[in-house]
Design a protein around this motif. Structure first.
Motif, PDB file in Angstrom:
ATOM      1  N   LEU A  27      10.707   3.111  -2.935  1.00 30.49           N
ATOM      2  CA  LEU A  27      10.063   4.019  -2.936  1.00 30.49           C
ATOM      3  C   LEU A  27       8.153   4.127  -2.261  1.00 30.49           C
ATOM      4  CD1 LEU A  27      10.759   5.441  -6.888  1.00 30.49           C
ATOM      5  CD2 LEU A  27      11.431   6.597  -4.534  1.00 30.49           C
ATOM      6  N   ALA A  28       7.855   3.480  -2.702  1.00 27.58           N
ATOM      7  CA  ALA A  28       6.676   3.325  -1.869  1.00 27.58           C
ATOM      8  C   ALA A  28       6.066   3.113  -0.561  1.00 27.58           C
ATOM      9  CB  ALA A  28       5.344   2.150  -2.476  1.00 27.58           C
ATOM     10  N   SER A  29       7.397   2.525  -0.017  1.00 28.73           N
ATOM     11  CA  SER A  29       8.297   2.445   1.454  1.00 28.73           C
ATOM     12  C   SER A  29       8.426   3.401   2.321  1.00 28.73           C
ATOM     13  CB  SER A  29       8.634   1.361   1.943  1.00 28.73           C
ATOM     14  OG  SER A  29       8.730  -0.326   1.048  1.00 28.73           O
ATOM     15  N   ALA A  30       8.817   4.215   1.507  1.00 26.76           N
ATOM     16  CA  ALA A  30       9.078   5.436   1.646  1.00 26.76           C
ATOM     17  C   ALA A  30       7.873   6.619   1.488  1.00 26.76           C
ATOM     18  CB  ALA A  30      10.185   5.840   0.969  1.00 26.76           C
ATOM     19  N   GLY A  31       7.064   5.880   1.769  1.00 24.24           N
ATOM     20  CA  GLY A  31       6.079   6.814   2.250  1.00 24.24           C
ATOM     21  C   GLY A  31       5.188   7.020   0.375  1.00 24.24           C
ATOM     22  N   ARG A  32       6.049   7.694  -0.923  1.00 20.07           N
ATOM     23  CA  ARG A  32       5.339   7.868  -2.186  1.00 20.07           C
ATOM     24  C   ARG A  32       4.653   6.750  -2.758  1.00 20.07           C
ATOM     25  NH1 ARG A  32       9.926   9.797   1.044  1.00 20.07           N
ATOM     26  NH2 ARG A  32      10.303  11.686  -0.633  1.00 20.07           N
ATOM     27  N   ARG A  33       3.493   7.262  -3.104  1.00 17.08           N
ATOM     28  CA  ARG A  33       2.538   6.674  -4.083  1.00 17.08           C
ATOM     29  C   ARG A  33       3.295   5.902  -5.257  1.00 17.08           C
ATOM     30  NH1 ARG A  33      -2.573   5.455  -2.890  1.00 17.08           N
ATOM     31  NH2 ARG A  33      -2.857   5.362  -5.033  1.00 17.08           N
ATOM     32  N   ILE A  75      -2.998  -3.230 -10.781  1.00 16.90           N
ATOM     33  CA  ILE A  75      -2.933  -4.240  -9.446  1.00 16.90           C
ATOM     34  C   ILE A  75      -2.316  -3.888  -8.063  1.00 16.90           C
ATOM     35  CG2 ILE A  75      -2.587  -6.833  -9.001  1.00 16.90           C
ATOM     36  CD1 ILE A  75      -2.160  -7.049 -11.290  1.00 16.90           C
ATOM     37  N   LYS A  76      -2.792  -3.540  -7.299  1.00 20.63           N
ATOM     38  CA  LYS A  76      -2.474  -3.402  -5.410  1.00 20.63           C
ATOM     39  C   LYS A  76      -1.679  -4.192  -5.180  1.00 20.63           C
ATOM     40  CE  LYS A  76      -3.617  -1.478  -1.292  1.00 20.63           C
ATOM     41  NZ  LYS A  76      -3.177   0.012  -1.345  1.00 20.63           N
ATOM     42  N   ASP A  77      -0.512  -3.628  -4.553  1.00 20.20           N
ATOM     43  CA  ASP A  77       0.706  -4.932  -3.753  1.00 20.20           C
ATOM     44  C   ASP A  77      -0.102  -5.127  -2.219  1.00 20.20           C
ATOM     45  OD1 ASP A  77       3.337  -5.983  -4.649  1.00 20.20           O
ATOM     46  OD2 ASP A  77       3.147  -5.035  -1.742  1.00 20.20           O
ATOM     47  N   LYS A  78      -0.034  -5.980  -1.829  1.00 20.87           N
ATOM     48  CA  LYS A  78      -0.216  -6.226  -1.074  1.00 20.87           C
ATOM     49  C   LYS A  78       0.572  -6.738   0.014  1.00 20.87           C
ATOM     50  CE  LYS A  78      -3.309 -10.692  -2.686  1.00 20.87           C
ATOM     51  NZ  LYS A  78      -4.233 -11.970  -2.525  1.00 20.87           N
ATOM     52  N   ARG A  79       2.098  -6.208  -0.281  1.00 21.86           N
ATOM     53  CA  ARG A  79       2.830  -5.820   1.216  1.00 21.86           C
ATOM     54  C   ARG A  79       3.191  -4.413   0.954  1.00 21.86           C
ATOM     55  NH1 ARG A  79       6.052 -10.645  -2.518  1.00 21.86           N
ATOM     56  NH2 ARG A  79       5.014  -8.422  -3.719  1.00 21.86           N
ATOM     57  N   VAL A  80       3.013  -4.224   0.689  1.00 20.96           N
ATOM     58  CA  VAL A  80       3.372  -2.703   0.076  1.00 20.96           C
ATOM     59  C   VAL A  80       2.826  -1.044   0.057  1.00 20.96           C
ATOM     60  CG1 VAL A  80       5.504  -0.917   0.308  1.00 20.96           C
ATOM     61  CG2 VAL A  80       5.982  -2.787  -0.179  1.00 20.96           C
ATOM     62  N   PRO A  81       1.531  -0.564   1.443  1.00 23.77           N
ATOM     63  CA  PRO A  81       0.691   0.230   0.753  1.00 23.77           C
ATOM     64  C   PRO A  81       1.209   1.373  -0.347  1.00 23.77           C
ATOM     65  CG  PRO A  81       1.824  -0.194   3.357  1.00 23.77           C
ATOM     66  CD  PRO A  81       2.306  -0.864   2.603  1.00 23.77           C
ATOM     67  N   GLY A  82       0.079   1.782  -1.606  1.00 26.52           N
ATOM     68  CA  GLY A  82       1.043   2.948  -2.131  1.00 26.52           C
ATOM     69  C   GLY A  82       1.657   2.303  -3.142  1.00 26.52           C
ATOM     70  N   LEU A  83       1.856   1.449  -3.379  1.00 22.80           N
ATOM     71  CA  LEU A  83       2.231   0.161  -4.558  1.00 22.80           C
ATOM     72  C   LEU A  83       1.745  -0.335  -5.463  1.00 22.80           C
ATOM     73  CD1 LEU A  83       4.907  -0.496  -6.128  1.00 22.80           C
ATOM     74  CD2 LEU A  83       5.412  -2.470  -4.377  1.00 22.80           C
ATOM     75  N   PHE A  84       1.942   0.320  -6.785  1.00 26.00           N
ATOM     76  CA  PHE A  84       0.679  -0.479  -7.458  1.00 26.00           C
ATOM     77  C   PHE A  84       1.157  -0.828  -8.956  1.00 26.00           C
ATOM     78  CE2 PHE A  84      -1.837   1.759  -4.944  1.00 26.00           C
ATOM     79  CZ  PHE A  84      -3.429   0.955  -4.898  1.00 26.00           C
ATOM     80  N   ILE A  85       1.156  -1.978  -9.628  1.00 29.62           N
ATOM     81  CA  ILE A  85       1.766  -2.837 -11.057  1.00 29.62           C
ATOM     82  C   ILE A  85       0.774  -2.806 -12.108  1.00 29.62           C
ATOM     83  CG2 ILE A  85       3.252  -4.251 -12.029  1.00 29.62           C
ATOM     84  CD1 ILE A  85       1.983  -4.280  -8.189  1.00 29.62           C
TER      85      ILE A  85
END
Length: 271
Positions: A27-33, A75-85
């Motif tokens: 979902l983050a790769s598709a531009g959804r935060r 935690i902000k993912d380092k590989r995919v913009p807009g992805l958090f854990i």
């Protein structure tokens, strides 16, 4: 408007956390935060699969208890913009999760994210109940075996009766099915249920079928959501499932056994 998605099943070991990580990354790769929350308090595995276990300082329970601000625990993912854990705690008891605390965290996340994915623990204890209680949509993960499907059917009953939507008389949680560890060759030998068998029992929309693959384990061990392994069958199957979730029509692949070179030369087809 933010959508809250629970990834659930009754049985453990079917691939819920793998699916939560894959869907969040997709979902983050598709531009959804997107933020993915680990509800498995006391065990905690999402951070391992996401490859961020060494970066965990504060967790979900710290935020609920007011011991840390939400932005300190995310935690902000380092590989995919807009992805958090948002990781779970390994040292607290599941009773540390409260309805009011979870609602407060979800409300705060809803101000910033398009999708909130709740990675449910196995079973029907408190963590699993709270993971599904606030959901708008559910991805029900099952293996093609009788015990797993039976447990998933029980979860469908809970989604229909024990969520906030059910209590308020609102439109029900949208339920979609993801079949994992599917091996057409074993289906042909009668060793596991077919996709059609699973659909007939559960009677919900099929979102995707993930083939049995060593790539899933290898990706998890290396801290990589398997959807990012774009050349693997499992990675492609998760990409297809996320695309369908977002409204794209895609044919279901990996439902039949792949033929070898001889079979292809003489009229066989590949899944």
């Amino acid at each position: 408007m933010t959508r809250i998605i629970v990834v659930t099943s009754g049985k453990g070991g079917v691939g819920k956390t793998t699916t939560s990580a894959a869907f969040a990354a997709g979902l983050a790769s598709a531009g959804r935060r997107t933020v993915v929350i680990d509800f498995d308090v006391g065990l905690r595995s999402l951070d391992l699969i996401m490859g961020c276990e060494r970066r965990v300082v504060y967790d979900f329970i710290n935020v609920i208890n007011g011991e840390a601000a939400l932005n300190q625990a995310l935690i902000k993912d380092k590989r995919v913009p807009g992805l958090f854990i948002l990781p779970a705690s390994q040292t607290r008891d599941k009773d540390a999760l409260t309805t009011e605390g979870v609602e407060r965290v979800l409300d705060e996340l809803s101000e910033e994210f398009d999708y909130i994915i709740c990675d449910s623990p196995a079973g029907i204890e408190r963590g699993a109940y709270l993971a599904m209680y606030f959901a708008d949509e559910a991805i029900v993960v099952t293996n093609p075996e009788v015990s797993s499907v039976r447990d998933s059917d029980r979860v469908l009953g809970l989604l229909a009766s024990k969520t906030r939507r059910a209590e308020r008389g609102e439109p029900s949680v949208r339920e979609r099915l993801l079949v994992t560890r599917y091996a057409p060759s074993r289906v042909g030998r009668g060793e596991m249920l077919s996709v059609e068998d699973v659909q007939e029992i559960l009677a919900i929309e099929l979102l995707g079928v993930i083939p049995e693959s060593t790539t899933v384990l290898n990706a998890s061990n290396s801290g990589m959501p398997v959807i990012l392994e774009a050349r693997s069958d499992a990675g492609q199957a998760y990409q297809d499932a996320v695309a369908r979730f977002l409204g794209e029509e895609r044919e279901h692949r990996f439902l039949t056994e792949k033929k070898g070179l001889f079979g292809r030369l003489f009229g066989g087809s590949s899944a």
